[in-house]
Motif scaffolding. Sequence first.
Motif, PDB file in Angstrom:
ATOM      1  N   PHE A   1      10.520   3.912  -5.892  1.00 49.89           N
ATOM      2  CA  PHE A   1       9.836   2.691  -6.311  1.00 49.89           C
ATOM      3  C   PHE A   1      10.691   1.988  -7.361  1.00 49.89           C
ATOM      4  CE2 PHE A   1       6.660   5.314  -4.405  1.00 49.89           C
ATOM      5  CZ  PHE A   1       5.835   4.435  -3.728  1.00 49.89           C
TER       6      PHE A   1
ATOM      7  N   VAL B   1       5.160   3.775   2.458  1.00 47.30           N
ATOM      8  CA  VAL B   1       4.427   2.569   2.100  1.00 47.30           C
ATOM      9  C   VAL B   1       4.107   1.783   3.361  1.00 47.30           C
ATOM     10  CG1 VAL B   1       5.463   2.373  -0.204  1.00 47.30           C
ATOM     11  CG2 VAL B   1       6.554   1.234   1.749  1.00 47.30           C
TER      12      VAL B   1
ATOM     13  N   CYS C   1      -1.827  -8.515  -7.335  1.00 52.92           N
ATOM     14  CA  CYS C   1      -1.497  -7.797  -6.100  1.00 52.92           C
ATOM     15  C   CYS C   1      -0.370  -8.546  -5.381  1.00 52.92           C
ATOM     16  CB  CYS C   1      -2.714  -7.708  -5.181  1.00 52.92           C
ATOM     17  SG  CYS C   1      -4.161  -6.968  -5.957  1.00 52.92           S
ATOM     18  N   THR C   2       0.289  -7.871  -4.464  1.00 51.60           N
ATOM     19  CA  THR C   2       1.366  -8.551  -3.742  1.00 51.60           C
ATOM     20  C   THR C   2       0.788  -9.587  -2.783  1.00 51.60           C
ATOM     21  OG1 THR C   2       1.343  -6.750  -2.134  1.00 51.60           O
ATOM     22  CG2 THR C   2       3.018  -6.670  -3.842  1.00 51.60           C
TER      23      THR C   2
ATOM     24  N   SER D   1       3.065  -3.373  -8.856  1.00 51.24           N
ATOM     25  CA  SER D   1       1.671  -3.282  -8.411  1.00 51.24           C
ATOM     26  C   SER D   1       1.370  -1.937  -7.759  1.00 51.24           C
ATOM     27  CB  SER D   1       1.343  -4.426  -7.452  1.00 51.24           C
ATOM     28  OG  SER D   1       2.286  -4.491  -6.401  1.00 51.24           O
ATOM     29  N   LEU D   2       2.332  -1.350  -7.036  1.00 51.05           N
ATOM     30  CA  LEU D   2       2.122  -0.019  -6.476  1.00 51.05           C
ATOM     31  C   LEU D   2       2.332   1.053  -7.542  1.00 51.05           C
ATOM     32  CD1 LEU D   2       3.882  -0.276  -2.984  1.00 51.05           C
ATOM     33  CD2 LEU D   2       1.508  -0.781  -3.603  1.00 51.05           C
ATOM     34  N   THR D   3       3.282   0.822  -8.434  1.00 50.50           N
ATOM     35  CA  THR D   3       3.536   1.796  -9.494  1.00 50.50           C
ATOM     36  C   THR D   3       2.300   2.001 -10.358  1.00 50.50           C
ATOM     37  OG1 THR D   3       5.865   1.139  -9.500  1.00 50.50           O
ATOM     38  CG2 THR D   3       5.075   2.364 -11.407  1.00 50.50           C
TER      39      THR D   3
ATOM     40  N   GLU E   1       0.858  -1.201   0.000  1.00 46.39           N
ATOM     41  CA  GLU E   1       0.000   0.000   0.000  1.00 46.39           C
ATOM     42  C   GLU E   1       0.888   1.242   0.000  1.00 46.39           C
ATOM     43  OE1 GLU E   1      -3.136   2.199   3.090  1.00 46.39           O
ATOM     44  OE2 GLU E   1      -2.399   0.160   3.521  1.00 46.39           O
ATOM     45  N   VAL E   2       0.485   2.230  -0.802  1.00 48.74           N
ATOM     46  CA  VAL E   2       1.153   3.524  -0.779  1.00 48.74           C
ATOM     47  C   VAL E   2       0.442   4.410   0.238  1.00 48.74           C
ATOM     48  CG1 VAL E   2       1.881   5.535  -2.123  1.00 48.74           C
ATOM     49  CG2 VAL E   2       1.767   3.291  -3.219  1.00 48.74           C
TER      50      VAL E   2
ATOM     51  N   GLU F   1      10.163  -1.500  -8.270  1.00 49.73           N
ATOM     52  CA  GLU F   1       9.430  -2.762  -8.177  1.00 49.73           C
ATOM     53  C   GLU F   1       9.689  -3.707  -9.341  1.00 49.73           C
ATOM     54  OE1 GLU F   1       5.265  -2.381  -6.245  1.00 49.73           O
ATOM     55  OE2 GLU F   1       5.400  -0.769  -7.719  1.00 49.73           O
TER      56      GLU F   1
END
Length: 544
Positions: free
Chosen positions: A179, A151, A531-532, A186-188, A139-140, A181
Amino acid sequence: MQRDYMEYDVVIVGGGPAGLSAAIRLKQVAEQNGQEISVCLLEKGSEIGAHILSGAVIETGALSELIPDWKEKGAPLNTPALSDRFLYLTETESIQLPTPPQMHNHGNYIVSLGNFCRWLGEQAEALGVEIYPGFAAAEVLYHADGSVKGVATGAMGTGKNGDQPGEPGMELWAKQTIFAEGCRGSLTKMLFERFGLRDGADPQTYGIGIKELWEVKPEHHKPGTITHTVGWPVDTATYGGSFMYHLEDNQVVVGYVVGLDYTNPYLSPFEEFQRFKTHPAIKGVFEGGRRLSYGARALSEGGIQSLPKLTFPGGLLVGDTAGFLNVPKIKGTHTAMKSAILAADAVFALLQANPAAQGLEASAYSASFKQSWLHEELHQVRNIRPSFRWGLWPAMIYSAIDTFLFRGKAPWTLRHKHADHEALRPASECTRIDYPKPDGVLTFDRLSSVFISNTNHSEDQPPHLKLKDASVPISFNLAKYDAPEQRYCPAGVYEIVGQEEGSPRLQINAQNCVHCKTCDIKDPSQNINWCTPEGGGGPNYPNM
């Protein structure tokens, strides 16, 4: 339940070459300036290197910028590149073509990128970077003004349906969050939407790379030998090709990359790779050998015209999460590391000028990128990958003209006009591909392959592959495209079951997922959201 938090100057998401290089550079410049800077790096794999997969042949320019004495410090670059071959394959023959200049590897090294990242992790920790493997940033976090605050890691032990208390995640607050990743972070993805980072950029286009590590008989082993191929087994309208690199200790890596803008929903990148190994010019290397490991990952192929905006209030993008791969070279490690060096310098300068500030934008990163050799390198090759939409031979001819006549300075830029998920044609318009059954000696099935990737996820955790609409896989994907997720996934995650009984449904075997992100990219309805999972899950690649 309220989450605990820790505060740092900089938090880095991802323990690949970009994230680790950013961490090292930050500590270096702080030390050079007599300053202290607190840096934390999160890695979702069980250890640094566990999720790292690449060919890989590495250029050492960026490494020498970052760690000039890398040889003395024992960097695991043990196999110099000695010879290059570039082959065009028909079904039964091979024709040696001139090696494109971007593929000349004199001075480079064949490496295990996972082991190289493990070594980078040791260098980072020696400088005081706090590294936390097995913790996935899920999560950001944002300040009230909308800037990035940091995060939060995912909760652990909540049960498959989220019905157990579990352990809440940890919040990591930072003045700047980097970031790193990797491809299709997934957050990007969320940052792209929130800050409009892709506005004005071409759609990103991707490839899937599938790789095996073999131990071969000594008489078949030629350390430093590099072979790339185009042509068979894919048709000339499909972007694809292979790599085969001879490491030390009788080990050979072999892999295949297929552009995810392919159009036939019956195409299976995994099966194309297995079929490739049966070619008369290839299979002899593996006779009497044994397969040691397997893996797959997506890679960003759009080049400079598909790069997003690199900065936003409170954070930056580096490495393949932004898309710095040099596609004609088939190399992204040196570009990822250079982007991280530039980002770290910009972050340190920002924190020096504003030591108490939160959520500012390190805009100097974008400016320094445009003045760097990295920008020049990517700009020179910008037209080569998009030219392949014309087919193999027109693209090869154009690429030669662009390289030798224009020297990368053509007064135009070819565009990427469509996202990969828009490329599939209906199954009714395409020819089914009948792939041969694996022999278990040279060619293999998905499940035996996933087994040697050491992939594992806790079965008692919420699924990390989420459907936005549970009806779409049958009503749309199966009906129109004959469920292509069964074929584009290289790990057997997606199965249509119950079809013979007249009640088909999609079964998701999330336990098999090797985190390649192909489903998130290629699903024609964009109904799958990767998702992670819980930290530490996924593959555990040795020497990949």
